[in-house]
Design a protein around this motif. Structure first.
Motif, PDB file in Angstrom:
ATOM      1  N   LYS A 122       0.822  -1.215   0.000  1.00 43.07           N
ATOM      2  CA  LYS A 122       0.000   0.000   0.000  1.00 43.07           C
ATOM      3  C   LYS A 122       0.853   1.260   0.000  1.00 43.07           C
ATOM      4  O   LYS A 122       0.505   2.245  -0.667  1.00 43.07           O
ATOM      5  CB  LYS A 122      -0.933   0.004   1.209  1.00 43.07           C
ATOM      6  CG  LYS A 122      -2.208  -0.796   1.022  1.00 43.07           C
ATOM      7  CD  LYS A 122      -3.156  -0.612   2.186  1.00 43.07           C
ATOM      8  CE  LYS A 122      -3.663   0.816   2.307  1.00 43.07           C
ATOM      9  NZ  LYS A 122      -4.617   0.969   3.420  1.00 43.07           N
TER      10      LYS A 122
ATOM     11  N   LEU B 200       1.952   2.058  -3.701  1.00 43.86           N
ATOM     12  CA  LEU B 200       1.016   1.934  -4.814  1.00 43.86           C
ATOM     13  C   LEU B 200       1.215   3.001  -5.882  1.00 43.86           C
ATOM     14  O   LEU B 200       0.957   2.757  -7.066  1.00 43.86           O
ATOM     15  CB  LEU B 200      -0.431   1.972  -4.296  1.00 43.86           C
ATOM     16  CG  LEU B 200      -0.952   0.678  -3.668  1.00 43.86           C
ATOM     17  CD1 LEU B 200      -2.349   0.883  -3.097  1.00 43.86           C
ATOM     18  CD2 LEU B 200      -0.950  -0.463  -4.679  1.00 43.86           C
ATOM     19  N   ASP B 201       1.684   4.175  -5.486  1.00 47.36           N
ATOM     20  CA  ASP B 201       1.898   5.234  -6.481  1.00 47.36           C
ATOM     21  C   ASP B 201       3.089   4.947  -7.388  1.00 47.36           C
ATOM     22  O   ASP B 201       3.214   5.556  -8.464  1.00 47.36           O
ATOM     23  CB  ASP B 201       2.095   6.587  -5.792  1.00 47.36           C
ATOM     24  CG  ASP B 201       3.320   6.616  -4.894  1.00 47.36           C
ATOM     25  OD1 ASP B 201       3.636   5.575  -4.275  1.00 47.36           O
ATOM     26  OD2 ASP B 201       3.972   7.669  -4.808  1.00 47.36           O
TER      27      ASP B 201
ATOM     28  N   ILE C   4       3.814   1.771  -8.613  1.00 50.79           N
ATOM     29  CA  ILE C   4       3.604   0.620  -9.507  1.00 50.79           C
ATOM     30  C   ILE C   4       2.462   0.924 -10.497  1.00 50.79           C
ATOM     31  O   ILE C   4       1.396   0.341 -10.441  1.00 50.79           O
ATOM     32  CB  ILE C   4       3.373  -0.687  -8.712  1.00 50.79           C
ATOM     33  CG1 ILE C   4       2.368  -0.509  -7.570  1.00 50.79           C
ATOM     34  CG2 ILE C   4       4.696  -1.170  -8.148  1.00 50.79           C
ATOM     35  CD1 ILE C   4       2.077  -1.789  -6.804  1.00 50.79           C
ATOM     36  N   ARG C   5       2.769   1.827 -11.382  1.00 43.38           N
ATOM     37  CA  ARG C   5       1.847   2.238 -12.439  1.00 43.38           C
ATOM     38  C   ARG C   5       1.747   1.136 -13.503  1.00 43.38           C
ATOM     39  O   ARG C   5       2.576   0.221 -13.547  1.00 43.38           O
ATOM     40  CB  ARG C   5       2.355   3.530 -13.087  1.00 43.38           C
ATOM     41  CG  ARG C   5       3.779   3.384 -13.590  1.00 43.38           C
ATOM     42  CD  ARG C   5       4.311   4.561 -14.328  1.00 43.38           C
ATOM     43  NE  ARG C   5       5.716   4.382 -14.665  1.00 43.38           N
ATOM     44  CZ  ARG C   5       6.165   3.587 -15.617  1.00 43.38           C
ATOM     45  NH1 ARG C   5       5.312   2.868 -16.347  1.00 43.38           N
ATOM     46  NH2 ARG C   5       7.459   3.482 -15.872  1.00 43.38           N
TER      47      ARG C   5
ATOM     48  N   SER D 206       4.825  -0.933 -15.239  1.00 46.90           N
ATOM     49  CA  SER D 206       5.948  -1.087 -14.310  1.00 46.90           C
ATOM     50  C   SER D 206       6.209  -2.555 -14.020  1.00 46.90           C
ATOM     51  O   SER D 206       5.391  -3.428 -14.320  1.00 46.90           O
ATOM     52  CB  SER D 206       5.658  -0.353 -13.003  1.00 46.90           C
ATOM     53  OG  SER D 206       4.583  -0.991 -12.313  1.00 46.90           O
TER      54      SER D 206
ATOM     55  N   THR E 170       7.359  -5.176 -10.786  1.00 45.44           N
ATOM     56  CA  THR E 170       7.581  -5.401  -9.362  1.00 45.44           C
ATOM     57  C   THR E 170       8.266  -6.752  -9.192  1.00 45.44           C
ATOM     58  O   THR E 170       7.840  -7.746  -9.788  1.00 45.44           O
ATOM     59  CB  THR E 170       6.264  -5.390  -8.575  1.00 45.44           C
ATOM     60  OG1 THR E 170       5.705  -4.073  -8.620  1.00 45.44           O
ATOM     61  CG2 THR E 170       6.484  -5.785  -7.118  1.00 45.44           C
TER      62      THR E 170
ATOM     63  N   LEU F 265      -0.757  -7.853  -5.213  1.00 42.52           N
ATOM     64  CA  LEU F 265      -0.283  -7.008  -6.311  1.00 42.52           C
ATOM     65  C   LEU F 265      -1.189  -7.141  -7.530  1.00 42.52           C
ATOM     66  O   LEU F 265      -1.503  -6.139  -8.193  1.00 42.52           O
ATOM     67  CB  LEU F 265       1.158  -7.378  -6.672  1.00 42.52           C
ATOM     68  CG  LEU F 265       2.230  -6.933  -5.685  1.00 42.52           C
ATOM     69  CD1 LEU F 265       3.530  -7.698  -5.929  1.00 42.52           C
ATOM     70  CD2 LEU F 265       2.476  -5.423  -5.789  1.00 42.52           C
TER      71      LEU F 265
ATOM     72  N   LEU G 136      -4.492  -5.215  -6.573  1.00 40.56           N
ATOM     73  CA  LEU G 136      -4.415  -3.792  -6.267  1.00 40.56           C
ATOM     74  C   LEU G 136      -3.789  -2.942  -7.368  1.00 40.56           C
ATOM     75  O   LEU G 136      -3.897  -1.716  -7.320  1.00 40.56           O
ATOM     76  CB  LEU G 136      -3.605  -3.585  -4.972  1.00 40.56           C
ATOM     77  CG  LEU G 136      -4.193  -4.192  -3.699  1.00 40.56           C
ATOM     78  CD1 LEU G 136      -3.181  -4.106  -2.564  1.00 40.56           C
ATOM     79  CD2 LEU G 136      -5.486  -3.479  -3.309  1.00 40.56           C
ATOM     80  N   SER G 137      -3.133  -3.565  -8.342  1.00 40.79           N
ATOM     81  CA  SER G 137      -2.386  -2.783  -9.321  1.00 40.79           C
ATOM     82  C   SER G 137      -2.342  -3.483 -10.668  1.00 40.79           C
ATOM     83  O   SER G 137      -2.789  -4.623 -10.811  1.00 40.79           O
ATOM     84  CB  SER G 137      -0.953  -2.557  -8.823  1.00 40.79           C
ATOM     85  OG  SER G 137      -0.177  -3.737  -8.978  1.00 40.79           O
ATOM     86  N   SER G 138      -1.754  -2.764 -11.644  1.00 36.20           N
ATOM     87  CA  SER G 138      -1.540  -3.330 -12.982  1.00 36.20           C
ATOM     88  C   SER G 138      -0.075  -3.664 -13.225  1.00 36.20           C
ATOM     89  O   SER G 138       0.323  -3.938 -14.361  1.00 36.20           O
ATOM     90  CB  SER G 138      -2.019  -2.330 -14.044  1.00 36.20           C
ATOM     91  OG  SER G 138      -3.400  -2.075 -13.902  1.00 36.20           O
ATOM     92  N   THR G 139       0.747  -3.618 -12.172  1.00 34.82           N
ATOM     93  CA  THR G 139       2.165  -3.903 -12.328  1.00 34.82           C
ATOM     94  C   THR G 139       2.385  -5.340 -12.795  1.00 34.82           C
ATOM     95  O   THR G 139       1.564  -6.229 -12.536  1.00 34.82           O
ATOM     96  CB  THR G 139       2.912  -3.663 -10.999  1.00 34.82           C
ATOM     97  OG1 THR G 139       4.327  -3.674 -11.223  1.00 34.82           O
ATOM     98  CG2 THR G 139       2.572  -4.730  -9.969  1.00 34.82           C
TER      99      THR G 139
END
Length: 346
Positions: free
Chosen positions: A163, A166-167, A169-170, A173, A175, A191, A194-197
């Motif tokens: 968390k 989060l800014d 892992i656009r 990106s 991880t 991951l 929560l994200s598109s990484t």
């Protein structure tokens, strides 16, 4: 009652008969329905107890789930029969951090001698557990306690770590997750949700790498002396925007720093040997890279995780052990042969 206790320095923990506790004023008694086994316990048992201010014998287990069976004088807000999990990093409840629910960073815990269950206070690998305050309990409703109890640490710790980044892992990106075991396999799932990484998992053998792929890793790389170069072949010159090291020994920390990109976060979650460290400085680490070592997570974050569990977002790999089999769970943990998280069911 039966409890798994660390009794003698350097020896295995033992299943022992001890008195069943009774709740004092403000306390809650749980009948334990599940308790997790964690590398943190192994770390504590491999260091002198005085290093942590711990008195032996110590009942182990800082991941706990149970059913409320008795309330101490003055307890309000929780009913007998409620199924709960325990928020482990107890604090004073009054300092600036605790006021925000960040009892994991309580500024007065050491001064007041407040310790988490299983890491100083009597823990959850027992038939019953005393919880110091109802604020440290999160109701779980009809969730399976065995599948849910790892969220109190193996879920909460990576959730907190992710968390805060989060800014970074656009979309587009990379991880890197080093170690896909108890915490790492939960991190990969979080991951993805929560994200598109895109996720690269590192681990020490093909079986563990296949496990990482099965829970959502896009790429899997053997964690050896060529790992950094092999990861860079995937990420290209940009490197990783976030690196989560769930191991924490010097070789993995060095790999983490070697694959990090400019303005990235390197988060060292694994305890390792407690002595390893990241090298950060001009010409040593990528520009504006932040290296940090978080601890556990906030109470509000555990509530959020329980909501995610109700939504069916997470699939935690667990292996069940009876209380009598708990010493074997620790042997398997030390040998690295567990798939996911070991859970003791009294």
């Amino acid at each position: 009652m039966k409890a798994l206790q660390y009794v003698t320095v350097g020896a295995e923990p033992e299943v022992r008969e001890i008195p069943t506790p009774e709740p004092g004023p403000g306390e809650v008694l749980l009948r334990v329905t599940a308790a997790g086994v964690c590398h943190s316990d192994d770390f504590v048992m491999n260091n002198p107890p005085e290093q942590f201010g711990i008195e032996l014998p110590l009942t182990l287990g800082h991941e706990g789930a149970g059913q409320v069976t008795a309330l101490g004088e003055g307890v309000r807000g929780i009913d007998i029969g409620t199924n709960v999990v325990v928020y482990g990093p107890w604090g004073c409840g009054n300092c600036w951090f605790c006021a925000q629910g960040q009892e994991n960073y309580c500024s007065r815990a050491a001064e007041l001698g407040i310790m988490p269950p299983g890491l100083g206070s009597p823990g959850a690998i027992a038939e019953y557990l005393i919880v110091d305050s109802p604020r440290h309990l999160v109701p779980i409703g009809d969730l399976d306690p065995v599948a849910t109890v790892p969220l109190t640490d193996a879920g909460l710790t990576p959730y907190h770590a992710i968390k805060r980044s989060l800014d970074k892992i656009r979309p587009g990106s990379w991880t890197v997750v080093i170690g896909s075991g108890g915490l790492g396999h939960v991190a990969i799932q979080l991951l993805r949700y929560l994200s598109s990484t895109r996720i690269i998992a590192l681990d020490v053998n093909d079986e563990k790498l296949e496990f990482a792929r099965s829970v959502g890793a896009h790429e899997a790389v053997l964690s050896d002396d060529r790992a950094a170069g092999n990861v860079r072949k995937i990420t290209g010159p940009a490197g990783a925007s976030l690196v989560l090291d769930f191991v924490g020994f010097q070789p993995t920390i060095d790999t983490a720093m070697a694959v990090a990109g400019v303005d990235s976060d390197v988060t060292i979650v694994g305890i390792g040997d407690g002595k390893s460290a990241a090298r950060v400085g001009f010409g040593i680490s990528p520009y504006e890279t932040t290296a940090t070592a978080p601890y556990w997570g906030a109470r509000a974050e555990l509530i959020e995780l329980i909501d995610l569990a109700h939504a069916g977002v997470l699939d935690i790999a667990t292996e069940r052990f009876s209380l009598d089999e708990a010493p074997e769970a620790y042997r398997r943990l030390a040998a690295g042969t567990l798939r996911g998280r070991a859970v003791v069911v009294p």
